[in-house]
Design a protein around this motif. Structure first.
Motif, PDB file in Angstrom:
ATOM      1  N   LYS A   1       0.849  -1.180   0.000  1.00 38.54           N
ATOM      2  CA  LYS A   1       0.000   0.000   0.000  1.00 38.54           C
ATOM      3  C   LYS A   1       0.891   1.238   0.000  1.00 38.54           C
ATOM      4  O   LYS A   1       1.805   1.360   0.804  1.00 38.54           O
ATOM      5  N   VAL A   2       0.630   2.129  -0.910  1.00 34.28           N
ATOM      6  CA  VAL A   2       1.396   3.370  -1.015  1.00 34.28           C
ATOM      7  C   VAL A   2       0.775   4.376  -0.063  1.00 34.28           C
ATOM      8  O   VAL A   2      -0.427   4.644  -0.128  1.00 34.28           O
ATOM      9  N   PRO A   3       1.580   4.920   0.858  1.00 32.31           N
ATOM     10  CA  PRO A   3       1.014   5.904   1.778  1.00 32.31           C
ATOM     11  C   PRO A   3       0.609   7.170   1.026  1.00 32.31           C
ATOM     12  O   PRO A   3       1.232   7.527   0.029  1.00 32.31           O
ATOM     13  N   PRO A   4      -0.436   7.823   1.483  1.00 28.12           N
ATOM     14  CA  PRO A   4      -0.874   9.042   0.802  1.00 28.12           C
ATOM     15  C   PRO A   4       0.170  10.147   0.922  1.00 28.12           C
ATOM     16  O   PRO A   4       0.939  10.194   1.881  1.00 28.12           O
ATOM     17  N   TYR A   5       0.177  11.028  -0.065  1.00 19.87           N
ATOM     18  CA  TYR A   5       1.121  12.143  -0.074  1.00 19.87           C
ATOM     19  C   TYR A   5       0.729  13.149   0.997  1.00 19.87           C
ATOM     20  O   TYR A   5      -0.420  13.554   1.099  1.00 19.87           O
ATOM     21  N   ASN A   6       1.702  13.551   1.797  1.00 14.87           N
ATOM     22  CA  ASN A   6       1.471  14.531   2.847  1.00 14.87           C
ATOM     23  C   ASN A   6       2.479  15.660   2.642  1.00 14.87           C
ATOM     24  O   ASN A   6       3.663  15.496   2.920  1.00 14.87           O
TER      25      ASN A   6
ATOM     26  N   GLU B   1       4.991  16.681   5.416  1.00 19.49           N
ATOM     27  CA  GLU B   1       6.012  15.732   5.831  1.00 19.49           C
ATOM     28  C   GLU B   1       7.356  16.070   5.184  1.00 19.49           C
ATOM     29  O   GLU B   1       7.415  16.617   4.095  1.00 19.49           O
ATOM     30  N   ASP B   2       8.424  15.731   5.848  1.00 20.88           N
ATOM     31  CA  ASP B   2       9.773  15.942   5.328  1.00 20.88           C
ATOM     32  C   ASP B   2       9.962  15.086   4.072  1.00 20.88           C
ATOM     33  O   ASP B   2       9.729  13.879   4.112  1.00 20.88           O
ATOM     34  N   PRO B   3      10.364  15.685   2.934  1.00 21.84           N
ATOM     35  CA  PRO B   3      10.509  14.903   1.695  1.00 21.84           C
ATOM     36  C   PRO B   3      11.507  13.762   1.807  1.00 21.84           C
ATOM     37  O   PRO B   3      11.341  12.721   1.183  1.00 21.84           O
ATOM     38  N   SER B   4      12.544  13.937   2.599  1.00 23.14           N
ATOM     39  CA  SER B   4      13.544  12.870   2.701  1.00 23.14           C
ATOM     40  C   SER B   4      13.065  11.729   3.600  1.00 23.14           C
ATOM     41  O   SER B   4      13.654  10.651   3.587  1.00 23.14           O
TER      42      SER B   4
END
Length: 84
Positions: A34-39, A42-45
Motif C-alpha cells: 500500500k502506497v502511503p498518501p502524499y502529505n 512531511e519531510d521529503p527525505s
C-alpha cells in the motif's frame, strides 16, 4: 494420473473448481503493498529514508552491505562523520 519413472514420480491432479490460483500455499501469497498518501507537510527525505529502511529490513546480506556502504560513504562525504 500417475507416472513412475526411474528418477521421478509424476502425479497429475485436476482442480475441483476452475478458479485461478495466485499461489500454491498461503505462505507464497504476497501481500499487496500500500502506497502511503502524499502529505505535503512531511519531510521529503522521510519517504526515501523509509524506503531505504524497508529495503534494508527485507534485503539479503549483500543488499545490507551495499546500503551500509553507501550510507557510510555519503556520511563521510558530507562531513557528518567524526573527524579526529
Amino acid at each position: 494420473m500417475i507416472k513412475v519413472k526411474a528418477d521421478e514420480l509424476v502425479l497429475l491432479l485436476r482442480k475441483a473448481s476452475k478458479t485461478q490460483w495466485s499461489a500454491l500455499t498461503q505462505k507464497d501469497v504476497k501481500p499487496e503493498e500500500k502506497v502511503p498518501p502524499y502529505n505535503p507537510s512531511e519531510d521529503p527525505s522521510a519517504g526515501i529514508m523509509n524506503m531505504m529502511k524497508k529495503m534494508y529490513d527485507e534485503g539479503d546480506d549483500e543488499m545490507k552491505r551495499t546500503i551500509a556502504k553507501a550510507w557510510t560513504e555519503g556520511r563521510d562525504k558530507s562531513g557528518g562523520g567524526m573527524n579526529f
